[in-house]
Design a protein around this motif. Structure first.
Motif, short mmCIF file in Angstrom:
data_model
loop_
_atom_site.label_atom_id
_atom_site.label_comp_id
_atom_site.label_asym_id
_atom_site.label_seq_id
_atom_site.Cartn_x
_atom_site.Cartn_y
_atom_site.Cartn_z
N ARG A 137 0.33 -1.16 -0.19
CA ARG A 137 -0.30 0.17 -0.26
C ARG A 137 1.04 0.85 -0.28
O ARG A 137 0.35 2.46 -0.59
N GLU A 138 2.24 1.87 0.39
CA GLU A 138 3.03 2.21 0.19
C GLU A 138 3.42 2.94 -0.88
O GLU A 138 3.56 3.94 -0.99
N THR A 139 3.47 2.53 -1.87
CA THR A 139 3.53 2.69 -3.04
C THR A 139 2.33 2.39 -4.46
O THR A 139 2.28 3.03 -5.49
N TYR A 140 0.95 1.85 -3.52
CA TYR A 140 -0.39 2.54 -4.13
C TYR A 140 -0.31 4.04 -4.40
O TYR A 140 0.04 4.16 -2.93
N VAL A 141 -0.30 4.62 -5.23
CA VAL A 141 -1.21 5.69 -5.99
C VAL A 141 -2.48 6.21 -5.33
O VAL A 141 -3.39 5.63 -6.24
N MET A 146 -18.96 -1.26 3.01
CA MET A 146 -17.63 -0.15 2.61
C MET A 146 -17.67 0.38 4.22
O MET A 146 -16.24 0.46 4.15
N ALA A 147 -17.88 1.20 5.39
CA ALA A 147 -17.64 1.59 5.91
C ALA A 147 -17.22 0.85 7.32
O ALA A 147 -16.22 1.04 7.34
N PHE A 148 -17.37 -0.78 7.41
CA PHE A 148 -17.62 -1.95 7.63
C PHE A 148 -15.85 -2.33 7.62
O PHE A 148 -15.10 -2.29 8.15
N LEU A 149 -15.72 -2.51 5.77
CA LEU A 149 -14.32 -3.24 5.48
C LEU A 149 -13.35 -1.95 5.56
O LEU A 149 -12.53 -2.00 6.35
N VAL A 150 -13.68 -0.95 5.73
CA VAL A 150 -12.76 0.49 5.76
C VAL A 150 -12.20 0.52 7.19
O VAL A 150 -11.13 0.82 7.21
N VAL A 151 -13.59 0.27 8.34
CA VAL A 151 -12.52 0.16 9.79
C VAL A 151 -11.90 -0.86 10.00
O VAL A 151 -10.39 -1.18 10.07
N LEU A 152 -12.11 -2.25 8.74
CA LEU A 152 -11.36 -2.83 9.38
C LEU A 152 -10.26 -2.82 8.81
O LEU A 152 -8.87 -3.39 9.20
N ASP A 153 -10.51 -2.51 7.84
CA ASP A 153 -8.81 -2.00 6.68
C ASP A 153 -7.59 -1.33 8.08
O ASP A 153 -6.77 -1.23 7.21
N ALA A 154 -8.22 -0.18 8.86
CA ALA A 154 -7.76 0.51 9.71
C ALA A 154 -6.78 -0.29 10.58
O ALA A 154 -5.58 -0.21 11.16
N MET A 155 -6.89 -1.46 10.91
CA MET A 155 -6.76 -2.62 11.74
C MET A 155 -5.48 -3.56 11.22
O MET A 155 -5.38 -3.40 10.18
N THR A 156 -4.98 -4.33 12.91
CA THR A 156 -3.65 -4.66 11.69
C THR A 156 -4.24 -6.42 11.92
O THR A 156 -4.89 -6.58 12.13
N PRO A 157 -3.36 -6.67 10.79
CA PRO A 157 -3.64 -8.00 10.48
C PRO A 157 -4.12 -9.11 11.39
O PRO A 157 -5.25 -9.23 11.44
N ALA A 158 -3.51 -9.36 12.72
CA ALA A 158 -4.10 -10.31 13.68
C ALA A 158 -5.34 -9.81 14.38
O ALA A 158 -6.28 -10.99 14.71
N GLU A 159 -6.04 -8.57 14.61
CA GLU A 159 -6.99 -7.38 15.42
C GLU A 159 -8.07 -8.33 13.98
O GLU A 159 -9.06 -8.78 14.67
#
Length: 309
Positions: free
Chosen positions: A88-92, A127-140
């Protein structure tokens, strides 16, 4: 009654039926963990590769093939999530989860799609739920989805995540708190659909006053273009800035057709150009106003929405 058969004419292996019947469950799990149908399909493919890499004796020794497949798929997802942060660091521009259509729209959008590849649309994929999930750590994320959505015990989650059951309990609790803090009281589905419809009409009519009334003063719009021309690199915040952007977009692309569609189980919109879906719009609505707009323009994330020429 007919009997399914293999290409060679023999009866289909009952064990194969059992294994392949898990495919939809695995797709549903992997999509929720990764937010990408393409990556979910890759994970499921790799999971089956690992199953068939075992000898028949090793396969027969597994008491619950479904549980084994889930464990392997979850571990692969955990690895993908860990590496995704670096990618994601290289994602535009911003990264938004891949939007999914309603199953009836999915069939028309992807001819020949395997029914097992359809994701069940519920509150765990909006989408709101998935966006919150994306901010979590992988283990969370893995602990939370496996326990709270798919109802695995913390002992089972611990085997997958590689931590103690108590640590997994804490991971899920932390994730649950994030979800709870991000949620605003949701309007009824029919009311949400009405607001999205009003938004569409006001946008098409260039009715600035109506748009302002439908948008929260602090509304945020985030666009995922994946590097396509005109990718918006930063969120747009504030009703006035977003209204200006909407009017500019309508003026610039007069040949766009805006259609109402279900996006990840909620009312949304798509924009088509010459019959090809070029944008998908998902909304977060609180009360009678839109608080967040997610726009996906990355063509790689729109393959479920259109038949390309």
């Amino acid at each position: 009654m007919t009997t399914q058969s293999e290409p060679g004419g023999g009866p289909l292996d009952p064990a194969l039926n059992v294994i392949m019947s898990e495919r939809r469950q695995l797709i549903n799990l992997a999509y929720r963990l990764l937010g990408s149908l393409a990556e979910a399909e890759d994970v499921v493919q790799e999971t089956y590769v690992r199953w068939y890499a075992m000898s028949p004796q090793e396969q027969e020794a597994i008491v619950s093939p479904g549980a084994w497949l889930t464990k392997v798929a979850s571990r692969i997802c955990l690895n993908v999530l860990s590496s995704a942060r670096a990618r994601r660091e290289t994602y535009v521009g911003p990264w938004i989860p891949e939007p999914l259509p309603d199953p009836t729209e999915w069939i028309t959008g992807r001819p020949g799609v395997d029914p097992a590849d359809r994701v069940t649309l519920d509150e765990s994929v909006n989408m709101a739920f998935l966006v919150v999930l994306d901010a979590m750590t992988p283990a969370e994320r893995v602990a939370f989805i496996l326990h709270d959505v798919f109802r695995y015990s913390f002992a089972e989650v611990a085997e997958i995540v590689g931590r103690s059951p108590e640590a997994c309990r804490q991971l899920a609790s932390s994730a649950r708190r994030r979800v709870r803090e991000s949620r605003a009281p949701a309007a009824p589905a029919s009311r949400q659909a009405g607001i999205v419809r009003d938004f569409k009409r006001a946008w098409e009519a260039h009715d600035i006053n109506a748009l302002i009334g439908l948008l929260d003063p602090d509304v945020t719009a985030i666009a995922d273009g994946g590097g396509v021309v005109g990718t918006v690199l930063h969120p747009i915040v504030g009703v006035e800035r977003i209204v200006r952007s909407l009017v500019h977009l309508a003026d610039r692309f007069r040949d766009l057709t805006i259609l109402e569609r279900t996006v990840n189980g909620r009312a949304g919109l798509i924009a088509q150009q010459d019959g090809v879906t070029v944008s998908v719009y998902a909304f977060d609505i609180a009360g009678d106003q839109i608080t967040r707009i997610w726009v996906v323009r990355n063509p790689d994330k729109l393959r479920s929405w259109t038949v390309r020429p």
